[in-house]
Design an enzyme around this catalytic site. Structure first.
Site, PDB file in Angstrom:
ATOM      1  N   TYR A 155       0.838  -1.030   0.066  1.00 28.76           N
ATOM      2  CA  TYR A 155       0.025   0.031  -0.025  1.00 28.76           C
ATOM      3  C   TYR A 155       0.952   1.231  -0.053  1.00 28.76           C
ATOM      4  O   TYR A 155       0.690   2.210  -0.911  1.00 28.76           O
ATOM      5  CB  TYR A 155      -1.061  -0.170   1.205  1.00 28.76           C
ATOM      6  CG  TYR A 155      -1.937   0.995   1.484  1.00 28.76           C
ATOM      7  CD1 TYR A 155      -3.014   1.222   0.637  1.00 28.76           C
ATOM      8  CD2 TYR A 155      -1.502   2.101   2.221  1.00 28.76           C
ATOM      9  CE1 TYR A 155      -3.831   2.345   0.740  1.00 28.76           C
ATOM     10  CE2 TYR A 155      -2.443   3.017   2.624  1.00 28.76           C
ATOM     11  CZ  TYR A 155      -3.597   3.157   1.829  1.00 28.76           C
ATOM     12  OH  TYR A 155      -4.412   4.152   2.032  1.00 28.76           O
ATOM     13  N   LYS A 159       0.950   3.919  -2.990  1.00 27.23           N
ATOM     14  CA  LYS A 159       0.565   5.626  -2.829  1.00 27.23           C
ATOM     15  C   LYS A 159       1.937   6.517  -2.822  1.00 27.23           C
ATOM     16  O   LYS A 159       1.556   7.525  -3.418  1.00 27.23           O
ATOM     17  CB  LYS A 159       0.020   5.669  -1.442  1.00 27.23           C
ATOM     18  CG  LYS A 159      -1.251   4.856  -1.056  1.00 27.23           C
ATOM     19  CD  LYS A 159      -2.331   5.396  -2.106  1.00 27.23           C
ATOM     20  CE  LYS A 159      -3.636   4.999  -1.855  1.00 27.23           C
ATOM     21  NZ  LYS A 159      -4.692   5.343  -2.768  1.00 27.23           N
TER      22      LYS A 159
END
Length: 303
Positions: A155, A159
């Protein structure tokens, strides 16, 4: 902020932050394509928007592939005749510590967040360039992508990549009048409900409608999804025509601007650096003030 006549696509818009973005855009006058992998939930979101007087259609498809991105753009053009705004909100979590994370855990998150942002943005920019009237890309980042977070290799990497793509695309798309920004929202969602410091307050809000205390809304910049929606409307509007290449934080009562990575110290040696020379100089030169990592733990009020 009047968005009448504009068309927006919001991915991952059936619930949570994505739904808040879609509802706010529709309330400002935009026609909205509500995308989600959950078809029934996407149609329920459309029903909520239309019940409030807005205009929206659903397109149920998981983002990631070029085919899915093309479907979303085609849906916008077929339903409303044009495209003006893309909000890439769709995301999933597969949190694991590095040594426990599987290839599938990594690939699934990268496919949805990073590849999904890339393919949707590419399809949208192709359409916006064809229209020749500019447009808006609003990419959804995270504090984890700015600072890293334990258990979120996939993640955080995705991002961080999204923030880098926003900066890159802001330069590539400038001549076409297309602005590209990343937003960094912090809000009560199913994801943040797993954080122990936040969980009791989220449950109290969901079950009894109790507002978040000031230490959360201001000190932590943590609120409800609707608190983050105003930034999306602003960035979609003509008022933000000169805002591009930025990572903008939003949450609760807090609006912020994240810095871009840059050198914070430098040292020089004639002829270059040997390992021994680096070791001798490190503590008194570039290593004098090492950078911190991770998202700071919430500072709950003292009891």
């Amino acid at each position: 902020m009047d968005l009448t006549g504009k068309t927006a696509i919001v991915t991952g818009a059936a619930r949570g932050l994505g739904l808040a973005y879609a509802r706010a855009l529709a309330a400002a006058g935009a026609s909205v394509v509500v995308n989600d992998a959950d078809g029934p939930a996407a149609h329920e979101a459309v029903d909520r928007i239309t019940a409030d007087g807005g205009t929206a259609v659903a397109e149920a498809v998981p983002v990631g592939t070029a085919e899915a991105a093309d479907r979303l753009v085609a849906r916008a053009v077929d339903a409303f005749g044009r495209l003006d705004v893309l909000v890439t909100n769709a995301g999933i979590l597969r949190d694991r510590m590095l040594w426990k994370m599987t290839d599938d855990d990594f690939d699934a998150v990268i496919e949805t967040h990073l590849r999904g942002t890339f393919t949707c943005a590419r399809a949208a920019v192709r359409r916006l360039r064809e229209q020749g009237e500019g447009g808006r890309l609003i990419l959804v980042g995270s504090p984890a992508g700015q600072r890293g977070n334990v258990g979120q290799t996939n993640y955080a990497a995705a991002k961080a990549g999204i923030a880098a793509m926003a900066r890159t695309w802001s330069m590539e798309c400038a001549r076409a009048g297309i602005t590209v920004n990343a937003i960094v929202p912090v809000a009560a969602t199913s994801m943040t409900k797993t954080i122990p410091a936040f969980a009791p307050y989220i449950e109290a809000f969901e079950e009894r409608g109790e507002p978040f205390p000031p230490w959360l809304r201001q000190g932590e910049g943590f609120g409800v999804p609707e608190d983050a929606a105003g930034l999306v409307v602003f960035l979609s509007s003509d008022a933000a025509a000169d805002v591009t290449g930025q990572c903008v934080g939003i949450g609760g009562d807090k609006l912020s601007l994240w810095s871009h990575p840059q050198e914070v110290g430098a040292a020089y040696a004639d002829g270059g650096w040997s390992p021994e020379a680096i070791g001798a100089a490190w503590a008194t030169s570039v290593g004098r003030a090492p950078q911190t990592v991770g998202i700071p733990a919430p500072r709950t009020p003292s009891r």
